[in-house]
Design a protein around this motif. Sequence first.
Motif, PDB file in Angstrom:
ATOM      1  N   VAL A 163       0.849  -1.189   0.000  1.00 58.07           N
ATOM      2  CA  VAL A 163       0.000   0.000   0.000  1.00 58.07           C
ATOM      3  C   VAL A 163       0.888   1.243   0.000  1.00 58.07           C
ATOM      4  O   VAL A 163       2.064   1.182   0.383  1.00 58.07           O
ATOM      5  CB  VAL A 163      -0.938   0.030   1.229  1.00 58.07           C
ATOM      6  N   VAL A 208       1.721   4.940   1.451  1.00 56.68           N
ATOM      7  CA  VAL A 208       1.524   5.828   2.600  1.00 56.68           C
ATOM      8  C   VAL A 208       2.320   7.095   2.312  1.00 56.68           C
ATOM      9  O   VAL A 208       3.548   7.128   2.473  1.00 56.68           O
ATOM     10  CB  VAL A 208       2.003   5.184   3.920  1.00 56.68           C
ATOM     11  N   ARG A 217      -6.085   0.809  11.049  1.00 62.50           N
ATOM     12  CA  ARG A 217      -5.598   1.686   9.987  1.00 62.50           C
ATOM     13  C   ARG A 217      -6.233   1.258   8.669  1.00 62.50           C
ATOM     14  O   ARG A 217      -6.459   0.072   8.426  1.00 62.50           O
ATOM     15  CB  ARG A 217      -4.071   1.626   9.897  1.00 62.50           C
ATOM     16  N   TYR A 250     -10.336  -0.689  -0.137  1.00 61.11           N
ATOM     17  CA  TYR A 250      -9.495  -0.434   1.021  1.00 61.11           C
ATOM     18  C   TYR A 250      -9.282  -1.727   1.808  1.00 61.11           C
ATOM     19  O   TYR A 250     -10.075  -2.662   1.727  1.00 61.11           O
ATOM     20  CB  TYR A 250     -10.155   0.592   1.950  1.00 61.11           C
ATOM     21  N   THR A 308      -5.957   0.008  -1.640  1.00 63.43           N
ATOM     22  CA  THR A 308      -5.239  -1.047  -2.365  1.00 63.43           C
ATOM     23  C   THR A 308      -5.553  -0.940  -3.846  1.00 63.43           C
ATOM     24  O   THR A 308      -6.628  -0.468  -4.232  1.00 63.43           O
ATOM     25  CB  THR A 308      -5.616  -2.454  -1.847  1.00 63.43           C
ATOM     26  N   TYR A 320      -6.086   1.547   4.418  1.00 65.77           N
ATOM     27  CA  TYR A 320      -5.205   1.844   3.295  1.00 65.77           C
ATOM     28  C   TYR A 320      -5.910   1.516   1.982  1.00 65.77           C
ATOM     29  O   TYR A 320      -6.649   0.534   1.882  1.00 65.77           O
ATOM     30  CB  TYR A 320      -3.930   1.012   3.363  1.00 65.77           C
TER      31      TYR A 320
END
Length: 252
Positions: A147, A149, A179, A172, A183, A181
Amino acid sequence: MKVLIIEDEVLAAGRLQDMVLELFPDTTVLGRLESISSAVAWFTENGMPDLAFFDIQLADGLSFEIFEKVVVSCPVIFTTAYDEYALRAFKVNSIDYLLKPIDREELRAAIEKYRSLHAAKPLPDRTQNIDQVLRLLTRQYKSRFIVKVGEHLRSIPAEEIICFYSMAKGTYLQTADDRHYVTDHSLEQVEELVDPGRFFRVSRKFIIAIDAITDIISHSNSRLKVKLTKPAEDDIIVAREKVKDFKAWLEG
């Protein structure tokens, strides 16, 4: 043994043919085809080979389309540079799945597997023994997801993911430490990439991890509501048509 090779890369097709003939000199290669259209024409006009090698990604599409256009009843060994199609491959006539570059000994083992099955009994129906096949494929399930960040990339182990979900045209993943993220994979792709013993798609919006479930509650219209270790963005509702399979999945 009569084999057919479907591979759109000339060098790869030649290398595969050479390895097959070197390992099993009694083999006759009936042809080398480069596309879905040529494969469909070949199967329409000829009898079945004993064994076929299908490259998954051809110039004019995925070779799975061949099964939609013509009857292919012979055993198939898929070859590909990617592991994301493993589960889909075993829903058709596949007896093995080889990642490129093809290893000589893995090729030998795949053909010997075909010969063993052929000698023992006819190829099983495509829906038989699927659990056994899936267990053999466990090593090919995606073990981590990359992912972004900020300007950095992070690797998220599959065991840290409690669910995947779609929202606002994006997909996600949510981790155990709450958390979220983005994808690059769609939920449809994720469903094929993850271990079905660990993850289950409960609805069009959610794929959840079995280890993250803390409670299951009866919901309206014969549906179920699932709670995870960390609250999801929306309620997680098991679609009515998936309830039976969901319960079977929980039982293992």
